[in-house]
Design a protein around this motif. Sequence first.
Motif, short mmCIF file in Angstrom:
data_model
loop_
_atom_site.label_atom_id
_atom_site.label_comp_id
_atom_site.label_asym_id
_atom_site.label_seq_id
_atom_site.Cartn_x
_atom_site.Cartn_y
_atom_site.Cartn_z
N ALA A 198 5.01 -7.66 10.94
CA ALA A 198 5.16 -6.43 11.71
C ALA A 198 4.77 -5.22 10.87
CB ALA A 198 6.60 -6.30 12.19
N ILE A 199 5.18 -5.19 9.60
CA ILE A 199 4.85 -4.07 8.73
C ILE A 199 3.35 -4.02 8.47
CG2 ILE A 199 5.07 -3.24 6.35
CD1 ILE A 199 8.01 -4.23 6.50
N ALA A 200 2.74 -5.19 8.28
CA ALA A 200 1.29 -5.22 8.05
C ALA A 200 0.55 -4.61 9.24
CB ALA A 200 0.84 -6.65 7.82
N GLU A 201 0.99 -4.90 10.46
CA GLU A 201 0.36 -4.33 11.65
C GLU A 201 0.61 -2.82 11.73
OE1 GLU A 201 -1.65 -5.65 13.88
OE2 GLU A 201 -1.66 -7.53 12.74
N LEU A 202 1.84 -2.40 11.44
CA LEU A 202 2.18 -0.97 11.55
C LEU A 202 1.36 -0.12 10.57
CD1 LEU A 202 6.06 -1.16 11.93
CD2 LEU A 202 4.41 -0.51 13.69
N LEU A 203 1.16 -0.63 9.37
CA LEU A 203 0.46 0.15 8.36
C LEU A 203 -1.01 0.36 8.68
CD1 LEU A 203 2.11 -1.22 5.08
CD2 LEU A 203 2.38 1.06 6.09
N ARG A 204 -1.50 -0.34 9.71
CA ARG A 204 -2.88 -0.12 10.15
C ARG A 204 -2.99 1.09 11.09
NH1 ARG A 204 -2.91 -6.01 10.73
NH2 ARG A 204 -4.11 -6.91 9.00
N LEU A 205 -1.85 1.55 11.60
CA LEU A 205 -1.87 2.67 12.54
C LEU A 205 -2.13 3.97 11.80
CD1 LEU A 205 1.21 1.72 14.76
CD2 LEU A 205 -1.22 1.30 15.23
N PRO A 206 -2.87 4.91 12.41
CA PRO A 206 -3.26 6.13 11.69
C PRO A 206 -2.10 7.06 11.34
CG PRO A 206 -3.90 6.25 14.02
CD PRO A 206 -3.45 4.84 13.77
N ASN A 207 -1.00 7.01 12.12
CA ASN A 207 0.11 7.93 11.85
C ASN A 207 1.23 7.28 11.05
OD1 ASN A 207 0.81 6.24 13.98
ND2 ASN A 207 2.34 7.69 14.77
N VAL A 208 0.97 6.06 10.50
CA VAL A 208 1.98 5.35 9.71
C VAL A 208 1.51 5.28 8.26
CG1 VAL A 208 3.26 3.20 9.40
CG2 VAL A 208 2.66 3.97 11.71
N ILE A 209 2.38 5.67 7.34
CA ILE A 209 2.06 5.57 5.91
C ILE A 209 3.17 4.79 5.21
CG2 ILE A 209 0.70 7.68 5.81
CD1 ILE A 209 3.11 9.12 4.64
N GLY A 210 2.83 4.18 4.10
CA GLY A 210 3.80 3.43 3.31
C GLY A 210 4.13 4.16 2.02
N ALA A 211 5.35 4.03 1.58
CA ALA A 211 5.79 4.62 0.31
C ALA A 211 6.55 3.55 -0.45
CB ALA A 211 6.67 5.84 0.54
N ASP A 212 5.91 3.00 -1.47
CA ASP A 212 6.54 1.93 -2.25
C ASP A 212 7.24 2.56 -3.45
OD1 ASP A 212 7.22 -0.63 -3.10
OD2 ASP A 212 5.44 -0.77 -4.37
N LEU A 213 8.56 2.42 -3.52
CA LEU A 213 9.32 3.01 -4.63
C LEU A 213 9.17 2.15 -5.88
CD1 LEU A 213 12.69 4.45 -3.34
CD2 LEU A 213 10.43 5.45 -3.41
N ARG A 214 8.52 2.72 -6.87
CA ARG A 214 8.38 2.02 -8.15
C ARG A 214 9.71 2.05 -8.90
NH1 ARG A 214 9.05 5.99 -11.49
NH2 ARG A 214 8.38 8.09 -10.92
N PRO A 215 9.89 1.17 -9.86
CA PRO A 215 11.08 1.28 -10.71
C PRO A 215 11.06 2.59 -11.48
CG PRO A 215 10.03 -0.86 -10.97
CD PRO A 215 9.08 -0.03 -10.17
N LEU A 216 12.23 3.13 -11.78
CA LEU A 216 12.31 4.37 -12.57
C LEU A 216 11.78 4.13 -13.97
CD1 LEU A 216 15.86 5.65 -11.57
CD2 LEU A 216 13.68 6.62 -10.86
N ARG A 217 11.12 5.14 -14.50
CA ARG A 217 10.65 5.06 -15.89
C ARG A 217 11.86 5.20 -16.82
NH1 ARG A 217 7.04 8.72 -13.38
NH2 ARG A 217 4.97 7.81 -13.04
N PRO A 218 11.72 4.74 -18.08
CA PRO A 218 12.86 4.83 -18.99
C PRO A 218 13.45 6.23 -19.13
CG PRO A 218 11.19 3.40 -19.92
CD PRO A 218 10.59 3.99 -18.67
N THR A 219 12.59 7.27 -19.21
CA THR A 219 13.13 8.63 -19.34
C THR A 219 13.88 9.05 -18.08
OG1 THR A 219 10.97 9.46 -18.62
CG2 THR A 219 11.39 9.39 -20.98
N GLU A 220 13.36 8.65 -16.93
CA GLU A 220 14.02 8.97 -15.67
C GLU A 220 15.35 8.23 -15.55
OE1 GLU A 220 9.81 9.59 -13.24
OE2 GLU A 220 10.88 7.70 -13.16
#
Length: 979
Positions: A198-220
């Motif tokens: 379902a997510i793979a299909e949604l991310l093809r839509l023009p008004n849908v964007i993905g935001a993948d949260l990376r792990p925090l850096r050591p300083t953060e």
Amino acid sequence: MLEQYANGGLVGRAAELGMLVRALEKAASGQAGVVLVSGDAGVGKTRLVGELAEVARSRGHTVLSGQCAELGEAMPYLPLADALRAAARAPETASSLLEALRARPVLGRLLPDGDVDPADQGGAELAQQQLFGAVLGLLGELSDTEPVLLVFEDLHWADRSTRDLLTFLSRVLQRERVCLVGTYRSDDLPRRHPMRSAIAELLRLPNVIGADLRPLRPTEMAAYLVTLQGGDGARPAADVLDRVIQRAEGNAFYAEELLAAACTGEELPAGLADLLLSRVERLSEIAQRVVRIAAVGGRRVDDDLVREVSGLEAEPYEQALREIVSHQLLVPDGGGYVFRHALLREAVHADLLPGERTRLHAAFAALLAEPGPGRPAHPAAELAYHSLASHDLDGAFTASVEAGRQAERLAAPAEAHEHFDQALSLWDVVTEPERRAGMDRPHLALRTAAAASYSGDARRAVTQLRRLRETLDPAADQTLYAEVSERFAHYLSDSDDDVQAAETARGIIEMLPADTPSPERARALTTYTRTVLFTERHEEIPALAEEAIAIARATGTADAEAGALVNLGLHTEIGGDLARAERLFSEARAAAGRVGDLTVALRAHYHVARAEYDRAELTAAARSADSGVRLAIDSGLAWSVYGIDLRFLQYLVHYTAGDWDRAEALSDSFPIRVGTTAEAQVSAYALFIEVARGSATARERLSWLRPFWGEDSLVAYIARGLAAELAFAEGDEHTALEHVSAVIRAMGPGDAGIIRVAATGLGVHAERALRARAAGDGQAEAAALRAAGDLAERARWAAANIASGPRLWLGFEGRAWLARAEAEWHRARGDDDPKLWRGVVEAFDYGFPYEEARSRLRLAGALLERGRREEAEDEWRLATAEAGRLDAVPLRKALRDLGHRARFGTAERAEAAGPLATLTSREREVLRLVADGDNNREIAAALFISPKTASVHVSNILAKLEVASRTQAAAIAHREGFG
């Protein structure tokens, strides 16, 4: 930029929050959008969308937020029902929402007390269509009044109906002022999970964007963990923080749990272990077995080794691995696999039965000890680990020695020390240790101590050799005793204990016959002459150094020759013969290079570069320092005594020359969280630019350095000296003088560093004397002048003397600081003579643009006081241009204040430069109020505009400054001295 809030606020997510805020703003302008936020469990998705919800509420938007739950398909539309239920209870949304729901009975049924009208019942498909239409209508109606933020959390647990609703809304929302945000765990979506497709299909839509949260850096992560301690001043120790950060691998929830456990002495919290193990328990029995074997293998495991230890045939083994990888517990990595998170491996390993764990480690050790055909050789460290864990002490000892040798070859002294030290601890319990190690115990101890010293821990080297010396009889083996004692004295000197080092080295010299040249005597003479350089015995150096050089050349001991040449060069330099000193340093560098003695080579590199720096040959000094640092890094000696000194000097040369971007790039590797003296010394140097640029990091760094102020004179000099400058710039004169007094107490009277610190203190006392004189307070003026006089005398004495007698030469920088100290002394007495300040500017003109600009500020003030306005403005312009180039915020603010007071023609234009240049005059007025903490209503009242107009101005300011929140905008305003 990091954004922090007290007690565990948002840290390290400014970019992601900015993306979400921009999506929210687009929705508010009539462009509906969907953002799908992904990340591992505990990485901070909920905290991020919670902050977005606060931003939305602060802008008057309607917020609807609901969560899915791990209930399968039992409760359809759970996040929607949760969102409507919460909003129906919230005072700010209840009335409008309940009114809208009354017009849509199909949605009212989702509330706890909702009625089901049999007349409204139709087929399941028709009912779903009615509900979808009602949701769309509800969102449209609410967004006609205020923009709407709709949040669905934990979509990895979403039921089929919720997935369909999400797809529907993502496709049909267009011009509604609605921003839909969904979150899901990327590590909880196996390949066949329905949400994945379902997510793979949604991310093809023009008004849908993905935001993948990376792990925090050591300083953060460090910043986040510090915020968890609250405002009571408590903070975990640096070693505790570092271990938590290392184990958590950027996961905020894991870090929280590990920090709490560390405070109670628990290794892995039971709740966290259970959470991690629950993911393993979903696997088949055979897959769980493979995971247990892999956990014993380590964080990264070899595919062939795991299969051989498992005893499984190829097909069932591969099926088990496919299942494990599908559940994202192991991730393919080259020719093997790596645990997705180290704590998962740790939890599985800890859950093994003791006998099971021992047998599996023994199986790995047996395979590693005798590599089969086609199986690559593994590092000896792996064999040592498995052998020790399986209680094979003989195997662990042999492998540890070999692992130490391998680490030495790889220029990894800290790891070499760890392996050699483990071998030493096993010496008494293994059979034939000397045969297995290929050396006797004293020489293994010497090798261990050398590795400790190379990694920056000279005190540990001292401790190890002190214990070794106590076991040796000089009468039984004079040569061995002399060798161990000379290294002991050398490491004592590295630890700044020159008194005991000199006594030890002198004892060796007296013990060894003078008429029999030997490498041990050459080295002892070299170490001794090093330790007495700055004492009353310094007159002994020329003769003893020449003897050391002669013996070293006769016996082929090039390391001792190089060290003695450096000592002779330093003595010659102190005597004022700079040309000969430079030749001796170059000879020493060449001699050390011939024999490959890296520690002496680094010392020679350092003094060549340091002498060039003292002579203001900054280009040559930069070249020499860069060369020395490369050698230190390539040889793994970056944390040795002269590896650290060269890194200091490399940074200092670029800082002095005004190449601050290059210097800041170098200081990125200087730790903020420090747990050792070596780390504190390196860290302190970063303060030069952080204080000069007004960086918020300076205060955090100083807080970590505070425990080392009383332990190390270098840390005290740099950290407290710059803390004094920071306090003075902020108007805290009392604190500034406390720092100045503490630094001077910690330094010897002949230390040239006193001159700079005294100049800072003299500036404070000059301000106090000027105020007292203006107020007619004779008593306060006299007190300020007495204190200023004392500091001026200390600066003059340090400029003219060293501990052992008169100072015959003072470098360019020392002379410039002395000129400033004298100018500040005269300013305190009421004689702010432009000629003196002109002399200070000229003294710093050797290539120190920042201090030259700071001196021009004083010169401009002195000229202005004497009515020489045009000259003052010329100096002011030059200083302003340099402060702008360097981005020296406190200096820029001081110059701006002087420009306003003097009504210099370009003061306003100077204020408009930098990040605020794009703001209109009205926006600048609004920003001043934002920086003061005013909300939109308060801004509106102050400027006689409507709250909506104030809101528009704030939104424009945030967009122009490219920040996500008022807090960040206020931070920029304060940094620019604006507000």
